[in-house]
Design a protein around this motif. Structure first.
Motif, PDB file in Angstrom:
ATOM      1  N   HIS A   1     -46.487 -16.582 -39.043  1.00 49.02           N
ATOM      2  CA  HIS A   1     -46.135 -17.889 -39.761  1.00 49.02           C
ATOM      3  C   HIS A   1     -46.295 -18.831 -39.001  1.00 49.02           C
ATOM      4  N   VAL A   2     -46.630 -19.089 -37.785  1.00 48.72           N
ATOM      5  CA  VAL A   2     -46.731 -20.334 -37.107  1.00 48.72           C
ATOM      6  C   VAL A   2     -48.236 -20.239 -36.354  1.00 48.72           C
ATOM      7  N   LEU A   3     -48.582 -19.314 -35.702  1.00 52.15           N
ATOM      8  CA  LEU A   3     -49.820 -19.462 -34.994  1.00 52.15           C
ATOM      9  C   LEU A   3     -50.902 -18.668 -35.535  1.00 52.15           C
ATOM     10  N   ASN A   4     -50.703 -18.116 -36.435  1.00 53.54           N
ATOM     11  CA  ASN A   4     -51.837 -17.552 -37.406  1.00 53.54           C
ATOM     12  C   ASN A   4     -52.551 -16.428 -36.320  1.00 53.54           C
TER      13      ASN A   4
ATOM     14  N   GLU B   1     -38.803 -21.135 -38.281  1.00 56.31           N
ATOM     15  CA  GLU B   1     -39.971 -20.605 -39.109  1.00 56.31           C
ATOM     16  C   GLU B   1     -40.495 -19.502 -38.259  1.00 56.31           C
ATOM     17  N   GLU B   2     -40.525 -19.298 -36.991  1.00 55.54           N
ATOM     18  CA  GLU B   2     -40.922 -18.276 -36.461  1.00 55.54           C
ATOM     19  C   GLU B   2     -39.911 -17.000 -36.450  1.00 55.54           C
ATOM     20  N   PHE B   3     -38.767 -17.099 -36.854  1.00 55.22           N
ATOM     21  CA  PHE B   3     -38.080 -16.072 -37.164  1.00 55.22           C
ATOM     22  C   PHE B   3     -37.938 -15.486 -38.510  1.00 55.22           C
TER      23      PHE B   3
ATOM     24  N   GLU C   1     -44.474 -10.074 -42.633  1.00 55.57           N
ATOM     25  CA  GLU C   1     -45.199  -9.531 -43.758  1.00 55.57           C
ATOM     26  C   GLU C   1     -46.048  -8.524 -43.804  1.00 55.57           C
ATOM     27  N   LYS C   2     -47.041  -8.465 -42.872  1.00 53.80           N
ATOM     28  CA  LYS C   2     -47.943  -7.867 -42.748  1.00 53.80           C
ATOM     29  C   LYS C   2     -47.774  -6.323 -42.429  1.00 53.80           C
ATOM     30  N   PRO C   3     -46.924  -6.038 -41.320  1.00 51.29           N
ATOM     31  CA  PRO C   3     -46.434  -4.542 -41.037  1.00 51.29           C
ATOM     32  C   PRO C   3     -45.556  -3.973 -42.107  1.00 51.29           C
ATOM     33  N   LEU C   4     -45.557  -2.663 -42.216  1.00 47.44           N
ATOM     34  CA  LEU C   4     -44.502  -1.833 -43.104  1.00 47.44           C
ATOM     35  C   LEU C   4     -43.479  -1.948 -42.233  1.00 47.44           C
ATOM     36  N   CYS C   5     -42.079  -2.462 -42.697  1.00 45.70           N
ATOM     37  CA  CYS C   5     -41.139  -2.769 -42.053  1.00 45.70           C
ATOM     38  C   CYS C   5     -40.033  -1.709 -42.470  1.00 45.70           C
ATOM     39  N   VAL C   6     -39.425  -1.316 -41.247  1.00 42.03           N
ATOM     40  CA  VAL C   6     -38.309   0.006 -41.701  1.00 42.03           C
ATOM     41  C   VAL C   6     -37.068  -0.495 -40.477  1.00 42.03           C
TER      42      VAL C   6
END
Length: 317
Positions: free
Chosen positions: A181-184, A269-271, A275-280
């Protein structure tokens, strides 16, 4: 990603099963990578059949809060593989009651390693540092892992599977969120586990927090150096640590008020959740897989507290 989804199924089945098999010996890592300023280390056990000397299929474990002093090793397996009270040695011994929540983790790692997965663990020099500080160290180590993967032929390389324990879930959340979200930056994490991670804050009663330094002071006053006294000293250090200020909803240092550092972290914002990985997210149970014999919404405690003030007469003799 398909491979990671298969791994997801396998890990979840393992965590809900008590039928364990045996894998190859993982008591010592094959390689130790030293992180920035020697403030963290990533231990690597290459998967069965991986003789390249490079990471190809990473299963990356992120440690949680560490109650030990930075250079203290409680479990004499190999001092080179552990900072504090948790490290590679403790993770793979499988008999440490202080970490009973992951007492069966050894078998999972052995199975994965025997199946060709490279097992990695990041061990922070100070596991009680502020979450954002250790998250930055993890970010740098993620970039190192990806540099290893860049040298692996595309047909045999994999994205990163990350397994974060307790506070390690917040550390990795900050690292991945910062990269997204911050460093791309591309973290290349395809599957992200957090186990018993207090994403909405840790809630420890103020009285419990406040009594720890008192007991520690009593032990210190009497000169006691028993294992119990050492554990209390470690716990006291954790209660007043920057990590605790980041996690605790309320902190006895602020007279029980809500921790402003917790709010700062939550609003950063860093926290934001990656969104990219599958989160479990995994919440540990009671160790036997049984449900609590309590209906949802049931009343757990009902207290009727009555205080009677006695009349006190003072006589001057």
């Amino acid at each position: 990603m398909k491979r990671n989804k298969n791994l997801l199924v396998g890990v979840l089945l393992f965590l809900t099963s008590f039928q364990f098999g045996f894998g190859q010996d993982i008591s010592e890592p094959d390689y130790t990578h030293t992180g920035p300023f020697n403030l963290c280390r990533t231990y690597v056990k290459y998967g069965c059949g991986n003789t390249s000397g490079k990471v190809k299929r990473p299963f990356y474990v992120v440690e949680g809060i560490d109650l030990g002093k930075p250079m203290h090793t409680s479990y004499d397996i190999n001092d080179d593989y552990q900072w504090g009270s948790f490290g590679w040695s403790t993770m793979v011994c499988g008999t440490n009651e202080a970490f009973r929540d992951i007492r069966n983790f050894k078998e999972l790692l052995e199975r994965l390693n025997a199946s060709g997965w490279d097992i990695l663990l990041i061990d922070f020099f100070d596991g009680n540092s502020a979450i954002k500080d250790n998250a930055e160290l993890l970010r740098q180590e993620i970039k190192w892992v990806n540099s290893q993967l860049d040298e692996t032929p595309s047909e045999s390389r994999s994205d990163i599977t990350m397994f974060s324990i307790s506070m390690g879930g917040l550390t990795s959340r900050y690292a991945l969120g910062n990269m997204e979200h911050v460093l791309n930056e591309d973290h290349n994490v395809g599957l992200w586990f957090t186990m018993d991670s207090p994403h909405l804050g840790a809630n420890i009663p103020i009285g419990n927090q406040a009594v720890v330094p008192i007991v520690d002071a009593l032990y210190d006053y009497t000169g006691s150096n028993t294992p119990k006294a050492q554990n209390v000293a470690h716990l006291n250090r954790a209660v007043v640590s920057p990590a605790a200020e980041d996690m605790l909803l309320s902190n006895y240092k602020y007279c029980g008020a809500r921790s402003y550092k917790f709010d700062i972290l939550q609003n950063a914002e860093e926290f934001k959740m990656p969104e990219k990985p599958l989160c479990v997210a995994i919440a540990n149970g009671n160790g036997k897989g049984d449900k609590m014999p309590i209906a949802e919404g049931a009343e757990l405690v009902k207290a009727d507290l009555r205080i009677h003030l006695a009349e006190i007469t003072v006589k001057f003799l």
